[in-house]
Enzyme design. Structure first.
Site, PDB file in Angstrom:
ATOM      1  N   ASN A 137      33.567  53.610  53.287  1.00  0.00           N
ATOM      2  CA  ASN A 137      34.837  53.545  54.008  1.00  0.00           C
ATOM      3  C   ASN A 137      35.349  54.932  54.410  1.00  0.00           C
ATOM      4  O   ASN A 137      35.536  55.809  53.569  1.00  0.00           O
ATOM      5  CB  ASN A 137      35.866  52.848  53.097  1.00  0.00           C
ATOM      6  N   HIS A 157      44.177  40.056  45.216  1.00  0.00           N
ATOM      7  CA  HIS A 157      45.149  41.160  45.283  1.00  0.00           C
ATOM      8  C   HIS A 157      46.542  40.664  45.634  1.00  0.00           C
ATOM      9  O   HIS A 157      46.831  40.389  46.797  1.00  0.00           O
ATOM     10  CB  HIS A 157      44.754  42.133  46.393  1.00  0.00           C
ATOM     11  N   ARG A 164      45.341  40.787  40.645  1.00  0.00           N
ATOM     12  CA  ARG A 164      45.755  42.185  40.555  1.00  0.00           C
ATOM     13  C   ARG A 164      47.182  42.296  41.062  1.00  0.00           C
ATOM     14  O   ARG A 164      47.515  41.705  42.091  1.00  0.00           O
ATOM     15  CB  ARG A 164      44.812  43.029  41.428  1.00  0.00           C
ATOM     16  N   HIS A 216      44.747  53.841  40.628  1.00  0.00           N
ATOM     17  CA  HIS A 216      44.138  54.600  41.727  1.00  0.00           C
ATOM     18  C   HIS A 216      44.110  56.101  41.456  1.00  0.00           C
ATOM     19  O   HIS A 216      44.548  56.904  42.292  1.00  0.00           O
ATOM     20  CB  HIS A 216      44.818  54.265  43.060  1.00  0.00           C
ATOM     21  N   ARG A 256      33.228  49.584  37.125  1.00  0.00           N
ATOM     22  CA  ARG A 256      33.596  49.134  38.477  1.00  0.00           C
ATOM     23  C   ARG A 256      32.559  49.474  39.544  1.00  0.00           C
ATOM     24  O   ARG A 256      32.796  49.246  40.737  1.00  0.00           O
ATOM     25  CB  ARG A 256      34.930  49.789  38.859  1.00  0.00           C
ATOM     26  N   HIS A 316      33.673  46.557  41.946  1.00  0.00           N
ATOM     27  CA  HIS A 316      34.486  46.819  43.128  1.00  0.00           C
ATOM     28  C   HIS A 316      34.103  45.817  44.219  1.00  0.00           C
ATOM     29  O   HIS A 316      32.917  45.629  44.491  1.00  0.00           O
ATOM     30  CB  HIS A 316      34.163  48.253  43.577  1.00  0.00           C
ATOM     31  N   ASP A 362      36.466  46.639  52.233  1.00  0.00           N
ATOM     32  CA  ASP A 362      35.612  47.591  52.941  1.00  0.00           C
ATOM     33  C   ASP A 362      34.149  47.489  52.505  1.00  0.00           C
ATOM     34  O   ASP A 362      33.300  48.175  53.060  1.00  0.00           O
ATOM     35  CB  ASP A 362      36.120  49.032  52.792  1.00  0.00           C
ATOM     36  N   TRP A 381      44.618  60.070  46.019  1.00  0.00           N
ATOM     37  CA  TRP A 381      45.104  58.866  46.691  1.00  0.00           C
ATOM     38  C   TRP A 381      44.676  57.632  45.911  1.00  0.00           C
ATOM     39  O   TRP A 381      43.654  57.497  45.377  1.00  0.00           O
ATOM     40  CB  TRP A 381      44.553  58.753  48.112  1.00  0.00           C
TER      41      TRP A 381
END
Ligand code: KDG
Ligand code: MG
Length: 403
Positions: free
Chosen positions: A37, A122, A147, A213, A284, A313, A317, A403
């Site tokens: 991504n 999510h 989540r 994150h 993950r 994961h 994306d 991020w």
């Protein structure tokens, strides 16, 4: 049988995906997800210029030998670009092996160890009431695990939270990355109140997950883990930046909240300390970015020895090809934990015709030979690549933050 052609198609049906297409002398076609991504073209170039020429003429049945040839033959080790490229080749070769055998890939990996793969969705909200509505929608759909992410008060944008009705939460910008804002102290006070509200409304039967994150220091992450213990999260994810494996010693020493990490890590060596010192509960790493089915299977086998479960994961994306590959592997391994499932935006289904199914919170890859995903190149051509950046994050004083 020989490989006769290998090519990369970059397309944007809802978002950018890079797909490796491998053709054989027997007329079989295998596909692999090569999407990284925000850096899609780097992998496409790596494959086109350096890998595809090596594939033509090789025996597609020799999956492990091809993996070793590409990994060791490059001399330069690991890294997301190389490991995503190798993953795409590996996945495409497993697809071809399944089609050759007339069997779904999960049968070649030892067969199903469970009836279905528990997935999490999510839920998000610009405030807590909106998050509660979002959780209710997932439960209505049958999800057993959700989540939860809510906008942190006072921050212009929060990771994992959409900016408006019907908007996606992961903003992507064509020219310059969007900028988010962050202050850990505000977040640390806010996050437990979110869990409290969700548990109060929905009780303890649903599994709740949360993604930090990469934003906290080890001791801040330890504080968060302790504060969330009464709400019994399924996990907190990426509490600290993933590349610092030893940070997890600090977090682990302070809290019993289960820990997950690894979506940005690309090899078994990147999680060796985390697993062998039992510093995490869920790993993950994904088929798409961690060298494909062959390499991730070894990584899971290492986890099995140390009581670490899978929690791959599966954000949007990662293309439907990667998602199918993940489901085949998830179905077989003894130490499966959970699988992320964010789904794919329209019109991705016009380009990737998948045979996996979702029933009552569980997914199954289906029984079509190979991975069970048809890639329609003519449809892909209708959705040309769109340059996009992932966001950048800054603290309120302007300092660049994770991020
Ligand atoms: O490309 C980055 C996304 O896949 C990532 O931000 C999503 O953290 C993520 C998650 O847990 O799905
Ligand atoms: Mg994440």
């Amino acid at each position: 049988m020989k490989i006769t052609d290998a090519r990369v198609v970059v397309t944007s049906p809802g978002r950018n995906y890079a797909t490796l297409v491998v053709e054989t002398s027997d007329g079989l076609v295998g596909v692999g997800d090569a999407t990284l991504n925000g850096r899609e073209l780097a992998v496409a170039t790596y494959l086109r210029d350096h890998v595809c020429p090596l594939l033509v003429g090789r025996d597609p049945a020799r999956i492990e030998d091809t993996w070793q040839y590409l990994y060791k033959g490059a001399y330069w080790r690991r890294g997301p670009v190389a490991m995503t490229a190798i993953a795409a080749v590996d996945t495409a070769l497993w697809d071809i092996k399944g089609k050759t055998a007339g069997l779904p890939v999960y049968e070649l990996l030892g067969g199903a160890s469970r009836d279905g793969v528990m997935v999490y969705g999510h839920a998000d909200g610009r405030d807590v009431p909106e998050l509660l509505d979002s959780v209710a929608e997932y439960l209505q759909l049958g999800y057993k695990a959700v989540r939860i992410q809510a906008a942190v008060p006072g921050m212009a944008k929060t990771y994992g939270v959409s900016t408006g009705d019907g908007q996606v939460y992961e903003p992507a910008n064509a020219h310059l990355p969007e900028e988010g804002s962050w202050e850990s102290s505000t977040y640390l006070d806010f996050a437990p109140t979110v869990f409290e509200a969700v548990r109060e409304r929905f009780g303890f039967a649903v599994h709740l997950l949360h993604d930090v994150h990469h934003r906290l220091t080890p001791i801040e992450a330890a504080r968060l883990g302790k504060a969330l213990e009464p709400y019994r999260p399924f996990w907190i994810e990426d509490a600290t930046p993933a590349e610092d494996q030893s940070a997890f010693r600090v977090i682990r020493a302070h809290t019993t909240t289960p820990l997950a990490v690894g979506e940005v890590l690309t090899s078994i060596w990147d999680v060796q300390t985390l697993i062998t010192e039992r510093l995490i509960d869920y790993v993950r790493t994904s088929v798409a970015h961690t060298g494909g089915i062959s390499h991730l299977r070894k990584l899971y086998a290492l986890g099995e020895l140390y009581g670490v479960r899978s929690g791959a994961h599966g954000a949007g994306d990662l293309s439907p090809v990667a998602h199918a590959a993940a489901l085949h592997l998830d179905l077989t391994i003894p130490n499966f934990g959970i699988q992320e499932y964010m789904g794919h935006r329209d019109p991705a289904a016009e380009v990737f015709r998948s045979s996996y199914t979702f029933t009552d919170g569980y997914m199954h890859p289906g029984n079509a030979p190979g991975l069970g995903v048809e890639f329609d190149e003519a449809a892909a051509a209708r959705f040309p690549y769109q340059p996009r950046y992932l966001p950048v994050n800054r603290r309120l004083d302007g300092t660049v933050h994770d991020w």
